[in-house]
Design an enzyme around this catalytic site. Structure first.
Site, PDB file in Angstrom:
ATOM      1  N   GLU A  45       2.357  29.050  52.018  1.00 34.94           N
ATOM      2  CA  GLU A  45       1.938  27.703  51.596  1.00 34.94           C
ATOM      3  C   GLU A  45       0.421  27.560  51.653  1.00 34.94           C
ATOM      4  O   GLU A  45      -0.230  28.142  52.507  1.00 34.94           O
ATOM      5  CB  GLU A  45       2.579  26.678  52.538  1.00 34.94           C
ATOM      6  CG  GLU A  45       2.269  25.251  52.185  1.00 34.94           C
ATOM      7  CD  GLU A  45       3.221  24.296  52.881  1.00 34.94           C
ATOM      8  OE1 GLU A  45       4.394  24.223  52.486  1.00 34.94           O
ATOM      9  OE2 GLU A  45       2.778  23.635  53.828  1.00 34.94           O
TER      10      GLU A  45
ATOM     11  N   THR B 245       0.729  22.168  48.491  1.00 39.69           N
ATOM     12  CA  THR B 245       1.092  20.811  48.901  1.00 39.69           C
ATOM     13  C   THR B 245       0.354  19.766  48.063  1.00 39.69           C
ATOM     14  O   THR B 245      -0.625  20.066  47.377  1.00 39.69           O
ATOM     15  CB  THR B 245       0.799  20.567  50.397  1.00 39.69           C
ATOM     16  OG1 THR B 245      -0.602  20.669  50.596  1.00 39.69           O
ATOM     17  CG2 THR B 245       1.516  21.570  51.275  1.00 39.69           C
ATOM     18  N   TYR B 246       0.857  18.541  48.155  1.00 45.66           N
ATOM     19  CA  TYR B 246       0.319  17.398  47.408  1.00 45.66           C
ATOM     20  C   TYR B 246      -0.190  16.421  48.443  1.00 45.66           C
ATOM     21  O   TYR B 246       0.556  16.039  49.352  1.00 45.66           O
ATOM     22  CB  TYR B 246       1.479  16.784  46.622  1.00 45.66           C
ATOM     23  CG  TYR B 246       1.105  15.969  45.416  1.00 45.66           C
ATOM     24  CD1 TYR B 246       0.734  16.590  44.238  1.00 45.66           C
ATOM     25  CD2 TYR B 246       1.186  14.582  45.455  1.00 45.66           C
ATOM     26  CE1 TYR B 246       0.431  15.839  43.108  1.00 45.66           C
ATOM     27  CE2 TYR B 246       0.898  13.829  44.327  1.00 45.66           C
ATOM     28  CZ  TYR B 246       0.519  14.467  43.154  1.00 45.66           C
ATOM     29  OH  TYR B 246       0.232  13.727  42.039  1.00 45.66           O
TER      30      TYR B 246
ATOM     31  N   ALA C  82      -1.190  13.351  50.778  1.00 43.35           N
ATOM     32  CA  ALA C  82      -0.435  12.125  51.065  1.00 43.35           C
ATOM     33  C   ALA C  82      -0.810  11.039  50.064  1.00 43.35           C
ATOM     34  O   ALA C  82      -1.992  10.840  49.760  1.00 43.35           O
ATOM     35  CB  ALA C  82      -0.715  11.672  52.488  1.00 43.35           C
TER      36      ALA C  82
ATOM     37  N   HIS D  64       3.986  21.105  44.751  1.00 43.25           N
ATOM     38  CA  HIS D  64       4.592  19.910  45.360  1.00 43.25           C
ATOM     39  C   HIS D  64       4.191  18.683  44.535  1.00 43.25           C
ATOM     40  O   HIS D  64       3.115  18.640  43.952  1.00 43.25           O
ATOM     41  CB  HIS D  64       4.091  19.707  46.791  1.00 43.25           C
ATOM     42  CG  HIS D  64       4.556  20.752  47.758  1.00 43.25           C
ATOM     43  ND1 HIS D  64       4.656  20.519  49.112  1.00 43.25           N
ATOM     44  CD2 HIS D  64       4.953  22.030  47.587  1.00 43.25           C
ATOM     45  CE1 HIS D  64       5.091  21.612  49.730  1.00 43.25           C
ATOM     46  NE2 HIS D  64       5.262  22.548  48.810  1.00 43.25           N
TER      47      HIS D  64
ATOM     48  N   ARG E 241       9.527  12.401  48.004  1.00 40.18           N
ATOM     49  CA  ARG E 241       9.156  10.991  47.948  1.00 40.18           C
ATOM     50  C   ARG E 241       7.734  10.810  48.477  1.00 40.18           C
ATOM     51  O   ARG E 241       6.925  10.116  47.894  1.00 40.18           O
ATOM     52  CB  ARG E 241      10.112  10.143  48.812  1.00 40.18           C
ATOM     53  CG  ARG E 241       9.812   8.648  48.696  1.00 40.18           C
ATOM     54  CD  ARG E 241      10.438   7.858  49.822  1.00 40.18           C
ATOM     55  NE  ARG E 241       9.816   8.179  51.109  1.00 40.18           N
ATOM     56  CZ  ARG E 241      10.243   7.731  52.265  1.00 40.18           C
ATOM     57  NH1 ARG E 241      11.302   6.939  52.320  1.00 40.18           N
ATOM     58  NH2 ARG E 241       9.631   8.067  53.393  1.00 40.18           N
TER      59      ARG E 241
ATOM     60  N   TYR F 248      15.794  18.294  56.495  1.00 41.89           N
ATOM     61  CA  TYR F 248      15.329  18.082  57.859  1.00 41.89           C
ATOM     62  C   TYR F 248      16.436  18.452  58.864  1.00 41.89           C
ATOM     63  O   TYR F 248      17.328  17.637  59.120  1.00 41.89           O
ATOM     64  CB  TYR F 248      14.924  16.604  58.029  1.00 41.89           C
ATOM     65  CG  TYR F 248      13.891  16.173  57.015  1.00 41.89           C
ATOM     66  CD1 TYR F 248      12.532  16.205  57.325  1.00 41.89           C
ATOM     67  CD2 TYR F 248      14.263  15.790  55.711  1.00 41.89           C
ATOM     68  CE1 TYR F 248      11.575  15.856  56.375  1.00 41.89           C
ATOM     69  CE2 TYR F 248      13.310  15.445  54.761  1.00 41.89           C
ATOM     70  CZ  TYR F 248      11.968  15.474  55.102  1.00 41.89           C
ATOM     71  OH  TYR F 248      11.018  15.147  54.164  1.00 41.89           O
TER      72      TYR F 248
ATOM     73  N   LYS G 143      -4.199  29.717  56.867  1.00 42.38           N
ATOM     74  CA  LYS G 143      -4.729  30.707  57.829  1.00 42.38           C
ATOM     75  C   LYS G 143      -4.142  32.078  57.502  1.00 42.38           C
ATOM     76  O   LYS G 143      -3.124  32.483  58.096  1.00 42.38           O
ATOM     77  CB  LYS G 143      -4.366  30.289  59.260  1.00 42.38           C
ATOM     78  CG  LYS G 143      -5.117  29.057  59.721  1.00 42.38           C
ATOM     79  CD  LYS G 143      -4.720  28.691  61.134  1.00 42.38           C
ATOM     80  CE  LYS G 143      -5.400  27.418  61.573  1.00 42.38           C
ATOM     81  NZ  LYS G 143      -4.644  26.699  62.588  1.00 42.38           N
TER      82      LYS G 143
HETATM   83  P1  FAD Z   1      13.700  11.360  50.582  1.00 39.47           P
HETATM   84  O1  FAD Z   1      14.586  12.499  50.272  1.00 39.47           O
HETATM   85  O2  FAD Z   1      13.612  10.273  49.573  1.00 39.47           O
HETATM   86  O3  FAD Z   1      14.175  10.772  51.992  1.00 39.47           O
HETATM   87  C1  FAD Z   1      13.402   9.786  52.703  1.00 39.47           C
HETATM   88  C2  FAD Z   1      14.333   8.977  53.591  1.00 39.47           C
HETATM   89  O4  FAD Z   1      15.190   8.162  52.792  1.00 39.47           O
HETATM   90  C3  FAD Z   1      15.281   9.820  54.451  1.00 39.47           C
HETATM   91  O5  FAD Z   1      15.510   9.139  55.640  1.00 39.47           O
HETATM   92  C4  FAD Z   1      16.552   9.872  53.617  1.00 39.47           C
HETATM   93  O6  FAD Z   1      17.722  10.086  54.411  1.00 39.47           O
HETATM   94  C5  FAD Z   1      16.555   8.504  52.976  1.00 39.47           C
HETATM   95  N1  FAD Z   1      17.175   8.481  51.646  1.00 39.47           N
HETATM   96  C6  FAD Z   1      17.039   9.405  50.676  1.00 39.47           C
HETATM   97  N2  FAD Z   1      17.740   9.025  49.568  1.00 39.47           N
HETATM   98  C7  FAD Z   1      18.302   7.831  49.862  1.00 39.47           C
HETATM   99  C8  FAD Z   1      19.115   6.928  49.144  1.00 39.47           C
HETATM  100  N3  FAD Z   1      19.490   7.189  47.878  1.00 39.47           N
HETATM  101  N4  FAD Z   1      19.516   5.790  49.753  1.00 39.47           N
HETATM  102  C9  FAD Z   1      19.145   5.505  51.014  1.00 39.47           C
HETATM  103  N5  FAD Z   1      18.354   6.353  51.763  1.00 39.47           N
HETATM  104  C10 FAD Z   1      17.947   7.481  51.184  1.00 39.47           C
HETATM  105  N6  FAD Z   1       4.453  15.128  52.004  1.00 39.47           N
HETATM  106  C11 FAD Z   1       3.361  15.043  51.186  1.00 39.47           C
HETATM  107  O7  FAD Z   1       2.739  13.974  51.099  1.00 39.47           O
HETATM  108  N7  FAD Z   1       2.941  16.124  50.449  1.00 39.47           N
HETATM  109  C12 FAD Z   1       3.584  17.324  50.489  1.00 39.47           C
HETATM  110  O8  FAD Z   1       3.179  18.279  49.809  1.00 39.47           O
HETATM  111  C13 FAD Z   1       4.726  17.451  51.335  1.00 39.47           C
HETATM  112  N8  FAD Z   1       5.441  18.615  51.394  1.00 39.47           N
HETATM  113  C14 FAD Z   1       6.579  18.674  52.160  1.00 39.47           C
HETATM  114  C15 FAD Z   1       7.323  19.876  52.180  1.00 39.47           C
HETATM  115  C16 FAD Z   1       8.468  19.982  52.964  1.00 39.47           C
HETATM  116  C17 FAD Z   1       9.272  21.266  52.934  1.00 39.47           C
HETATM  117  C18 FAD Z   1       8.873  18.889  53.782  1.00 39.47           C
HETATM  118  C19 FAD Z   1      10.102  19.021  54.672  1.00 39.47           C
HETATM  119  C20 FAD Z   1       8.145  17.713  53.778  1.00 39.47           C
HETATM  120  C21 FAD Z   1       7.001  17.577  52.969  1.00 39.47           C
HETATM  121  N9  FAD Z   1       6.260  16.397  52.914  1.00 39.47           N
HETATM  122  C22 FAD Z   1       5.142  16.304  52.094  1.00 39.47           C
HETATM  123  C23 FAD Z   1       6.630  15.239  53.745  1.00 39.47           C
HETATM  124  C24 FAD Z   1       7.571  14.261  52.994  1.00 39.47           C
HETATM  125  O9  FAD Z   1       6.872  13.684  51.907  1.00 39.47           O
HETATM  126  C25 FAD Z   1       8.025  13.196  53.981  1.00 39.47           C
HETATM  127  O10 FAD Z   1       8.870  13.748  54.953  1.00 39.47           O
HETATM  128  C26 FAD Z   1       8.619  11.922  53.372  1.00 39.47           C
HETATM  129  O11 FAD Z   1       8.669  10.911  54.380  1.00 39.47           O
HETATM  130  C27 FAD Z   1      10.040  12.062  52.820  1.00 39.47           C
HETATM  131  O12 FAD Z   1      10.060  12.762  51.667  1.00 39.47           O
HETATM  132  P2  FAD Z   1      11.505  13.235  51.062  1.00 39.47           P
HETATM  133  O13 FAD Z   1      11.228  13.831  49.750  1.00 39.47           O
HETATM  134  O14 FAD Z   1      12.230  14.048  52.059  1.00 39.47           O
HETATM  135  O15 FAD Z   1      12.198  11.803  50.900  1.00 39.47           O
END
Ligand code: FAD
Length: 286
Positions: free
Chosen positions: A17, A48-49, A51, A76, A106, A144, A271
């Site tokens: 990454e 990554t993208y 925040a 991302h 998201r 997660y 790193k």
């Molecule tokens: P979602 O899948 O939408 O989930 C968010 C929450 O809503 C969860 O609690 C889920 O259970 C709930 N939920 C989902 N769908 C529904 C529904 N239909 N109805 C009700 N509840 C629902 N962040 C960045 O800003 N840039 C990055 O590049 C980045 N890369 C990441 C890479 C990985 C591998 C991971 C694990 C995380 C990364 N993140 C990144 C962090 C991520 O953006 C956050 O964890 C964010 O809060 C949730 O994103 P998500 O896509 O998992 O959200």
């Protein structure tokens, strides 16, 4: 090449990454990191993208650089606080530049947001649907093992994860975790919930004591007590902590591969030297 095809063809995949800089004048440093990471021949490199969409232009630029240098990029993309038009424009740019793989997220809801979620998108599943409607992309999504911090428990989080899989995610990458049993339990629950797409295990080498507090507070993941105790004992010894963190990541990845896990993602944190040492410790298994 599409990541889902790489995963289908190879017995083991290792991905790395890179995160883009916050300022354009640091872009050349990120590109140098990419060049170094490519010397390890990873199966793909995710970019990554920032925040809430900050650094978004650099994400596409670095992804395109990886492609030009012969690597496979995973770009991302977050949708929180954005509009469908803006997101469509990013997707169109990626498509025009030959990027085939997108990690659909998201994103974290900004702390100052009024009401939640904000913008045109509520959840990553809606972004997955939009990406699918815009072209033949391979789409990844986040998962997660210890639940998303906003979810009440792992079971309800997995029920929502199923919506992302059904929307068209081709694979999942996990949040970092430090106890392999958490991943195994999570994978069992995903299978039982009808989620059958590949799950890539995300491993973060913790090489500084300061990373521990930050990792836990941001991700909600737990640090096993033996490792936390070890880290505490190395508080005044950064070099010992660095070695202990690399060894822990090596042991964790070896345990995963020996248990049949096929796909490992190393949170490289820009790193390359640490990544080199982790890869050295698992080279006999690759
Ligand atoms: P979602 O899948 O939408 O989930 C968010 C929450 O809503 C969860 O609690 C889920 O259970 C709930 N939920 C989902 N769908 C529904 C529904 N239909 N109805 C009700 N509840 C629902 N962040 C960045 O800003 N840039 C990055 O590049 C980045 N890369 C990441 C890479 C990985 C591998 C991971 C694990 C995380 C990364 N993140 C990144 C962090 C991520 O953006 C956050 O964890 C964010 O809060 C949730 O994103 P998500 O896509 O998992 O959200």
């Amino acid at each position: 090449m599409k990541i889902k095809d790489i995963i289908a063809q190879k017995p083991v995949t290792i991905s790395l990454e890179v995160f883009p800089p916050k300022q354009w004048d640091k872009l050349s440093e990120s590109k140098k990191t990419v060049e170094e990471l490519l010397t390890f021949s990873p199966d793909f490199i995710s970019v990554t993208y920032g925040a809430a969409g900050t650094t978004s232009g650099y994400t596409a630029e670095i992804a395109e650089d990886i492609l030009r240098c012969g690597g496979v990029p995973l770009s991302h993309l977050t949708c929180v606080n954005s509009t469908k038009e803006k997101v469509r424009a990013v997707i169109a740019d990626l498509k025009a530049n030959g990027i085939e793989n997108i990690l659909a997220l998201r994103g974290d809801i900004p702390k100052d947001a009024v009401g939640s979620p904000v913008g045109a998108f509520h959840y990553a599943s809606e972004l997955i649907e939009l990406i699918k409607s815009e072209g033949e992309f391979c789409i990844g999504a986040a998962c997660y093992p210890e639940k998303h911090p906003e979810s009440a428990d792992v079971e309800s989080d997995i029920a929502k994860l199923k919506i992302k899989a059904d929307a068209g995610a081709d694979f999942l990458t996990t949040q970092m975790f430090f106890d392999n049993n958490l991943l195994f339990a999570f994978q069992d629950k995903c299978e039982k919930a009808g989620i059958h797409i590949p799950i890539i295990a995300g491993i973060m080498p913790i090489t500084a004591v300061s990373q521990i507090g930050r990792s836990v507070s941001l991700s909600g993941c737990t640090i096993p007590k033996p490792f936390a105790d070890l880290a505490a004992s190395y508080a005044a010894s950064p070099e010992d902590m660095r070695r202990a963190g690399i060894d822990y990541a090596i042991t964790q990845i070896r345990g995963l591969l020996e248990s049949g896990q096929k796909n490992i993602h190393i949170y490289t944190m820009n790193k390359p030297q640490i990544t080199r040492e982790v890869l050295k410790g698992i080279e006999d298994l690759l």
